[in-house]
Design an enzyme around this catalytic site. Structure first.
Site, PDB file in Angstrom:
ATOM      1  N   GLU A 167      -6.230  -3.678   4.249  1.00  0.00           N
ATOM      2  CA  GLU A 167      -7.357  -2.739   4.240  1.00  0.00           C
ATOM      3  C   GLU A 167      -8.328  -3.033   3.098  1.00  0.00           C
ATOM      4  O   GLU A 167      -7.929  -3.131   1.936  1.00  0.00           O
ATOM      5  CB  GLU A 167      -6.848  -1.299   4.137  1.00  0.00           C
ATOM      6  CG  GLU A 167      -7.959  -0.276   4.270  1.00  0.00           C
ATOM      7  CD  GLU A 167      -7.454   1.150   4.333  1.00  0.00           C
ATOM      8  OE1 GLU A 167      -8.214   2.063   3.966  1.00  0.00           O
ATOM      9  OE2 GLU A 167      -6.298   1.350   4.750  1.00  0.00           O
TER      10      GLU A 167
ATOM     11  N   LYS B 214      -2.054   9.508   2.875  1.00  0.00           N
ATOM     12  CA  LYS B 214      -2.190   8.176   3.442  1.00  0.00           C
ATOM     13  C   LYS B 214      -2.750   7.225   2.393  1.00  0.00           C
ATOM     14  O   LYS B 214      -2.301   6.077   2.253  1.00  0.00           O
ATOM     15  CB  LYS B 214      -3.106   8.217   4.666  1.00  0.00           C
ATOM     16  CG  LYS B 214      -3.226   6.885   5.405  1.00  0.00           C
ATOM     17  CD  LYS B 214      -4.403   6.049   4.934  1.00  0.00           C
ATOM     18  CE  LYS B 214      -4.528   4.769   5.744  1.00  0.00           C
ATOM     19  NZ  LYS B 214      -5.587   3.874   5.236  1.00  0.00           N
TER      20      LYS B 214
ATOM     21  N   ASP C 248      11.547  -1.639   2.219  1.00  0.00           N
ATOM     22  CA  ASP C 248      11.319  -0.997   3.518  1.00  0.00           C
ATOM     23  C   ASP C 248      10.252   0.080   3.370  1.00  0.00           C
ATOM     24  O   ASP C 248      10.547   1.215   3.014  1.00  0.00           O
ATOM     25  CB  ASP C 248      12.634  -0.411   4.029  1.00  0.00           C
ATOM     26  CG  ASP C 248      12.525   0.145   5.441  1.00  0.00           C
ATOM     27  OD1 ASP C 248      11.397   0.315   5.929  1.00  0.00           O
ATOM     28  OD2 ASP C 248      13.570   0.418   6.049  1.00  0.00           O
TER      29      ASP C 248
ATOM     30  N   HIS D  92     -16.242   1.396   0.108  1.00  0.00           N
ATOM     31  CA  HIS D  92     -15.420   0.860   1.183  1.00  0.00           C
ATOM     32  C   HIS D  92     -16.222  -0.078   2.081  1.00  0.00           C
ATOM     33  O   HIS D  92     -15.767  -1.173   2.424  1.00  0.00           O
ATOM     34  CB  HIS D  92     -14.857   2.012   2.013  1.00  0.00           C
ATOM     35  CG  HIS D  92     -13.993   1.566   3.154  1.00  0.00           C
ATOM     36  ND1 HIS D  92     -12.691   1.165   2.978  1.00  0.00           N
ATOM     37  CD2 HIS D  92     -14.245   1.440   4.477  1.00  0.00           C
ATOM     38  CE1 HIS D  92     -12.168   0.825   4.141  1.00  0.00           C
ATOM     39  NE2 HIS D  92     -13.102   0.976   5.074  1.00  0.00           N
TER      40      HIS D  92
END
Length: 441
Positions: A84, A279, A295, A392
């Site tokens: 991202e 998130k 993991d 972004h």
């Protein structure tokens, strides 16, 4: 797409040939593109192939680095694997910001992990409860060989409890065990112990003079660790006087701190915002988890469950402003390992640990929590100042230019143009169209 039997038994080239036959117009080109991502060293490729099943090729992800991460007075450069745009940049910006204000602090609160044997049993719970100390000793004796190495390292089985779950389902009980797995994540160790507990439970009841009839026949449903580890907990924080936060463009530090605290209040009370807020935290934590061969699915599942521990989904970070001090912190469960799994197999995972100066499991927990906090600080800072899209989309600009097959000259022009203009997919297309029209003229 046709049904196929025995796909797993085919060689890699046969699997690719079958897939190309199913989906590709140009089969040779299709196969060549997949094969172009294979590692040039056949031994390394064999290693990658064995990490999973039905492997066709390797899927590349960017491997980035966040320098200047000060944790408890020690300086780190932290590897992150993520695709991202802006995530690594945001973490790096936050790390540098707090480096100048004393860095991050972190501490591990606890490292306990949980496993359960779920079983149905038609008997007198009070009787079993009274006799459970005997069963506990049997279970510990029967797992002594399994746990010997872990006990030598300071870990092992901490406790074994009987849990009455008949308020949920008739005859439903659990054996709930607590483990310390030291430097390993411990999934295989825990599951091996649990399966031995289940066997011990059945044998003990079958051979006990205290039980008769159906009481001798517990039905074990499953034996499995839980990825919810609220007692495997780490805390990380930053703090400084509000005045030392400095100005953000024209925004004074007092207003920044106020807006920041209100943004955290919203994330504490609105699950829609909390989901996106968390998130962003896992953008950071997951990226370090991947880079260190751990993991990320287990860690993220646990974190989201922990975010619901008070009865509703909430932010994993908190903020306070008291007596002129700004404080921002995270408390999150993270179960990781620094031995076992991919940690000693994957070449880049080994490099990650080398870069991090060979941290133990508790130190790695702290690093992950700090990167999650840094990522969250960067995201909230952008939201309450310039807005999230400015940074972004500028990071995303190069991806958009690639989509339009921009030339080197067009890329240079577009980068200069969007220093003072809003980036969007349409805006980039329009700029490129205008350049290309002029070239044709």
């Amino acid at each position: 797409m046709e049904i196929i039997s025995g796909f797993s038994k085919l060689s890699k080239s046969q699997k690719l040939a079958w897939l190309a036959e199913q989906v590709a117009d140009n089969k040779e080109e299709f196969i060549a593109e997949f094969e172009s991502y294979l590692h040039r060293d056949t031994q390394v490729q064999k290693l990658y192939d064995e990490f999973s099943e039905n492997t066709l090729t390797n899927f590349y992800m960017p491997y980035g680095l966040v320098p200047n991460v000060m944790i408890n007075g020690k300086l780190y450069a932290v590897p992150m694997v993520i695709e991202e745009s802006s995530v690594v940049a945001a973490a790096a910006g936050s790390a540098k910001f707090w480096l100048e204000r004393g860095g991050f602090k972190a501490k591990v609160i606890d490292t306990k992990k949980i496993g359960q044997v779920h079983f149905l049993w038609e008997g007198d719970f009070k009787k079993l409860d009274v006799l459970f100390d005997e069963l506990r000793e049997v279970m510990l004796d029967n797992t002594a060989l399994i746990t010997s190495n872990m006990r030598a390292r300071g870990g092992g089985i901490i406790d074994i409890d009987l849990v009455n779950m008949t308020h949920i389902e008739p005859h439903y009980y659990q054996i709930k065990a607590t483990f310390e797995t030291c430097e390993s994540m411990g999934a295989n160790f825990i599951n091996t112990c649990l399966e031995e507990f289940a066997r011990s439970l059945k044998d003990w009841m079958a051979n006990s003079e205290h039980f008769v009839g159906k009481e001798k026949e517990p039905l074990v449903i499953m034996s499995i660790l839980s990825n919810y580890t609220p007692e495997c907990l780490v805390r990380a924080w930053v703090e400084c006087p509000v005045a030392e936060l400095g100005y953000f463009d024209d925004m004074p530090p007092e207003l920044f701190a106020y807006k920041f605290s209100k943004a955290l209040m919203i994330a504490k009370n609105d699950p829609h915002r909390a989901t996106t807020h968390n998130k962003g935290i896992f953008n950071g934590i997951d990226a370090v988890t991947l880079a260190t061969g751990n993991d990320f699915r287990a860690i993220e599942a646990c974190g989201h469950t922990y975010a619901c521990r008070n009865g509703k989904y909430q932010s994993l970070t908190d903020c306070s402003i008291e007596d002129g001090m700004f404080k921002f912190w995270i408390e999150v469960p993270i179960a990781v390992g620094t031995v076992g799994g991919l940690t000693s197999l994957h070449p880049l995972v080994k490099k990650s640990f080398e870069i991090l100066d060979s941290p133990n499991a508790q130190e790695l927990m702290q690093i992950m929590a700090v990167i999650g906090l840094a990522q969250n600080f960067g995201a909230v800072k952008s939201l309450i100042t310039t807005g999230i899209q400015k940074g972004h989309m500028k990071m995303h600009l190069l991806n958009i230019l690639k989509h339009f097959d921009a030339s080197e000259t067009e890329v240079k022009y577009a980068i200069e143009h969007f220093k003072t203009n809003v980036v969007s997919f349409r805006a980039v297309r329009d700029v490129l169209d205008s350049i290309r029209v002029k070239v044709k003229e």
